[in-house]
Every structure is written in C-alpha cells, then in structure tokens.
Design an enzyme around this catalytic site. Sequence first.
Site, PDB file in Angstrom:
ATOM      1  N   LYS A  12      -6.475  -0.711   0.824  1.00 54.55           N
ATOM      2  CA  LYS A  12      -5.590   0.387   0.935  1.00 54.55           C
ATOM      3  C   LYS A  12      -6.487   1.616   0.768  1.00 54.55           C
ATOM      4  O   LYS A  12      -6.994   2.069  -0.173  1.00 54.55           O
ATOM      5  CB  LYS A  12      -4.676   0.206  -0.282  1.00 54.55           C
ATOM      6  CG  LYS A  12      -3.863  -0.720  -0.560  1.00 54.55           C
ATOM      7  CD  LYS A  12      -2.925  -0.963  -1.862  1.00 54.55           C
ATOM      8  CE  LYS A  12      -1.981  -1.775  -1.965  1.00 54.55           C
ATOM      9  NZ  LYS A  12      -1.705  -2.113  -3.437  1.00 54.55           N
ATOM     10  N   GLU A  58      10.193  -2.668   0.255  1.00 57.36           N
ATOM     11  CA  GLU A  58       9.271  -2.858   1.482  1.00 57.36           C
ATOM     12  C   GLU A  58       9.950  -3.570   2.485  1.00 57.36           C
ATOM     13  O   GLU A  58       9.391  -4.055   3.587  1.00 57.36           O
ATOM     14  CB  GLU A  58       7.976  -3.597   1.225  1.00 57.36           C
ATOM     15  CG  GLU A  58       7.027  -2.823   0.017  1.00 57.36           C
ATOM     16  CD  GLU A  58       5.738  -3.466  -0.122  1.00 57.36           C
ATOM     17  OE1 GLU A  58       5.560  -4.604   0.222  1.00 57.36           O
ATOM     18  OE2 GLU A  58       4.795  -2.775  -0.574  1.00 57.36           O
ATOM     19  N   ARG A  90       1.560   0.752   1.575  1.00 55.48           N
ATOM     20  CA  ARG A  90       1.739   0.802   0.170  1.00 55.48           C
ATOM     21  C   ARG A  90       3.320   0.694   0.084  1.00 55.48           C
ATOM     22  O   ARG A  90       4.024   0.931   1.073  1.00 55.48           O
ATOM     23  CB  ARG A  90       1.345   2.060  -0.297  1.00 55.48           C
ATOM     24  CG  ARG A  90      -0.207   2.142  -0.464  1.00 55.48           C
ATOM     25  CD  ARG A  90      -0.607   2.946  -1.525  1.00 55.48           C
ATOM     26  NE  ARG A  90      -0.810   2.002  -2.753  1.00 55.48           N
ATOM     27  CZ  ARG A  90      -1.491   2.103  -3.602  1.00 55.48           C
ATOM     28  NH1 ARG A  90      -2.569   3.209  -3.703  1.00 55.48           N
ATOM     29  NH2 ARG A  90      -1.508   1.332  -4.589  1.00 55.48           N
ATOM     30  N   SER A  91       3.666   0.458  -0.926  1.00 54.39           N
ATOM     31  CA  SER A  91       5.261   0.191  -1.357  1.00 54.39           C
ATOM     32  C   SER A  91       5.976   1.542  -0.932  1.00 54.39           C
ATOM     33  O   SER A  91       7.012   1.545  -0.390  1.00 54.39           O
ATOM     34  CB  SER A  91       5.673  -0.044  -2.729  1.00 54.39           C
ATOM     35  OG  SER A  91       5.043   0.591  -3.703  1.00 54.39           O
TER      36      SER A  91
END
Length: 441
Positions: free
Chosen positions: A346, A212, A375-376
């Site tokens: 999310k 990230e 999100r990652s």
Amino acid sequence: MVEYLKIVHARGRQVLDSRGNPTVEATVTVRNCVDGELTEGSAIVPTSAGTGEYEAVELRDHSAAFWGKGVGTAAENIEKYLQEPLAGTEVTDQRRIDHILMETDGTEDKSRLGANVLLGVSLACADAAAKALHTPLYRYLGGVQGQVMPTPMMNILNGGAHASNALDVQEFMIVPVGAGSICEGIQWCCEIYHTLKKILSDRGLATDVGDEGGFAPRLSTEMEAIDFIMEAIRAAGFMPGRDVCISLDVAANTWRRNGNNDYCMPKQKRCYSTEELIQEWEDLADKYPVFSLEDALGADDWEGWRELTRRLGKKTLLVGDALFATNPKRLKQGIKKEAANAILIKPGQIGTLSQTMEAVQLAKENGYRTILSHRSGESEDSFIADLAVALNTGLIKTGAPSRGERTAKYNQLLRIEEELYGVKVSAHGNPERSDNSFLNE
Ligand code: PGA
Ligand code: ZN
C-alpha cells in the site's frame, strides 16, 4: 540529467474519499522545455480505517471544526513547503523527487508534512510525467517489462472495522486462480458475487454492502461466512480450489492483545493465545482451499509469524500488511526472521512511490509474493491498477466488483489488458498471465 520536463508548480486540495472523509489531492504541473507545453498530473490519496503502528503518519488538521478530520492545511502545505524545492526538477527523475520530498519533510515517519501529502505529490509527478510523454501510466512506470496482468483478490464479504456486523475477520475474498485473463477473472468473481447476493437474500439476510463493496450480512461466525462463499462458488458453476480459492484478511492487529489471552476478537469477544490462533488457521487451511491469510497474527508477534509460516507457508500465502507496512526495513526484519511469505503493498503506508517500488523489489528478490492493494477509504483514482501491471506484482486486492471507487480499478485493468493483449483474450491461452502457479507448486 537532460532537461526536458520540468516541474513548475505543485499544489494540493481537500477532496472526498469513499467514506465521506476528507483526503488529499495533489496536482503537479510540468513544462516541456522543447515546446513550452504545460501538462498537469494529479493523484488522490486513499485513506485507512485506522492506520497501523508502523505506517508513516497520515496528517490531518487538528483544528478543523467541520468534519473534525480535515486535510485542508496539510494540502495547502504542498504549495507552501514543497513547491519551491521541487521547482525545476525533471519530473521523470522519480527517485530525486521522492528524495526531495523526504528531505523537506525531514522525519523518519513523515510526520511533519504527512505521508498522505508526500504520496499525493509523488504519485502526481508520475501521472504528470506519463501524460507529458503521451504514454499510458502503466507503461511509463513499468516500461516494456511491466506486462503481467494481476490476478484479482476480490473482497465479497466485509466484516471487522469495515462493517457493522458481528464478524471479526475484516475481509473475505475470492481469488479466481484458474482464470486465464483479468477479464475472465473479473467475470468469474462477478458471477460469484451475484450468486452470493441471491443466496443471502433467499435466506432473509441483508445484501447492503460494507466499505469495500462486499456484502455485510449479520452473520454470527466467520465459518458461516466462509460456508456461504463456498456455496456461492459452487452454485455459480466453479470448482473451489481449482477455479476459485478463498482468502481472508484477518486484520488481527485490531484484535486487542491482553492478559493471558493474546488475541481477543473485538466483536465476538472470543480470545486465543498465539498457539491457539495458529491452530485455528491450520484447521481452516485443511478444510478450505485457502489461497492466502493476511495479518493472521499481530504486527509484533514475530515468533508467532515464524511458526505460522513454518506450518502453513508451503501451501498458503501468509501476507503481512500491518506487519510490514510496505516498509523495506520492516520487510528486511521479516525476511531475517522467516516470517510470512507475501507482502501487501500500500503506497500510503510508506509515503513515496520510490520506497513502494523498493519494497516490491526487495520482496521479489527474497521470494515473497507481492499484492498491490487499495485502502478501505478510496476514490476514483485508479493509479494502483497501472502500478500493479507496471511492477508485475502478480496479484491485486481492490475490493468487490461494486462501488465506483473499487470498479475504477477493475475497469482500468480491463482497459490495460485490452491494450496489451487485445480484446479477444483466450481464457487459458497464456499461462504466464494467470497467477495460480503458487498453488500448483
Ligand atoms: P485499511 O485496511 O485500508 O482500512 O487500512 C485495508 C486492509 O487491512 O487491507
Ligand atoms: Zn489488511
């Protein structure tokens, strides 16, 4: 319903996420019934390091030989199964669209067509509608009401499943609670990010980044990581607690629970009971200016969450990510049990835009704070930046100020702020736009 912008075509394709894994891109075409003009909207669905137990199902092709985790078939299913039921639907009727998507899938967890596929189409419809109406996405989604610029929660140091160091806490974030605008907040965070880089490198530590965009140095304990961040905040000229706070995403659902010890850190192998872990968080919040703790306990530990909230909930945001999975049903359970006081949002966890909005609405009605989240595994798609402003979530978590898929969101927020408030935003001019009220209560 007035017939104005009709869906005429929907299709999907396999594209790449930021980790080099395949993900779904959906494209929806609408026809303007007045002038016949065709407009295309699209969306790329983000991916996870490992979807939680309570999330809707992300569908991947078991048979894909290359990459092993392809989404080509799942994406093709958009044209095969969803185009026909959607054709002719008014594209601005988002609830109806999402209803059609859910009905066509027919499962509670969206496992037949995949939550990734449904979300792609759901978001692409909103994008097509905004474009066909020549309206910015945030304004299409939020109307004149959506205008609160969110405070960024920037992940500047990565651990857990997002980095190959020895840290078990997944994300170490900074939150510029004292900044008066997104522009100022982002600037402060960047200054701290660069200062941290220098501090790490001066100590001979690596400054390459995790999934990230945060640094992923080989530190041995979480405390060491937090102390480095505190040092960077001060060295960059900010006062911890007043200007900038820290936040952690523990992702404790990845800390396997076994035997007598409920939680065991996968890398450092230290184990805790629920009570011991709550005590750790309480000690941490006594020592440091902790703005929020996300997934500080596992997703089934309702009693633990209730106790944690009772002990820390007045001064710290206790954020449910895997706990709530952006699912209004799970959130209702949490509200009843008085577990947590904030929810991570999310869209991919639930799989449609309407249900995402429902979760935000429910949270707000019950006094839970809302954090819109990337999100990652991400892409250049910046939908969540617009959505955060449209829904007035107040907070956004979208990684470090590094890596294009993360900066895409920050850059979009900068554009929106400029459009809404003009370039010369006075730092402390509009208190409504900063989100530090929680800590001042
Ligand atoms: P994920 O994690 O996107 O890999 O699920 C992000 C988070 O835990 O917040
Ligand atoms: Zn999380």
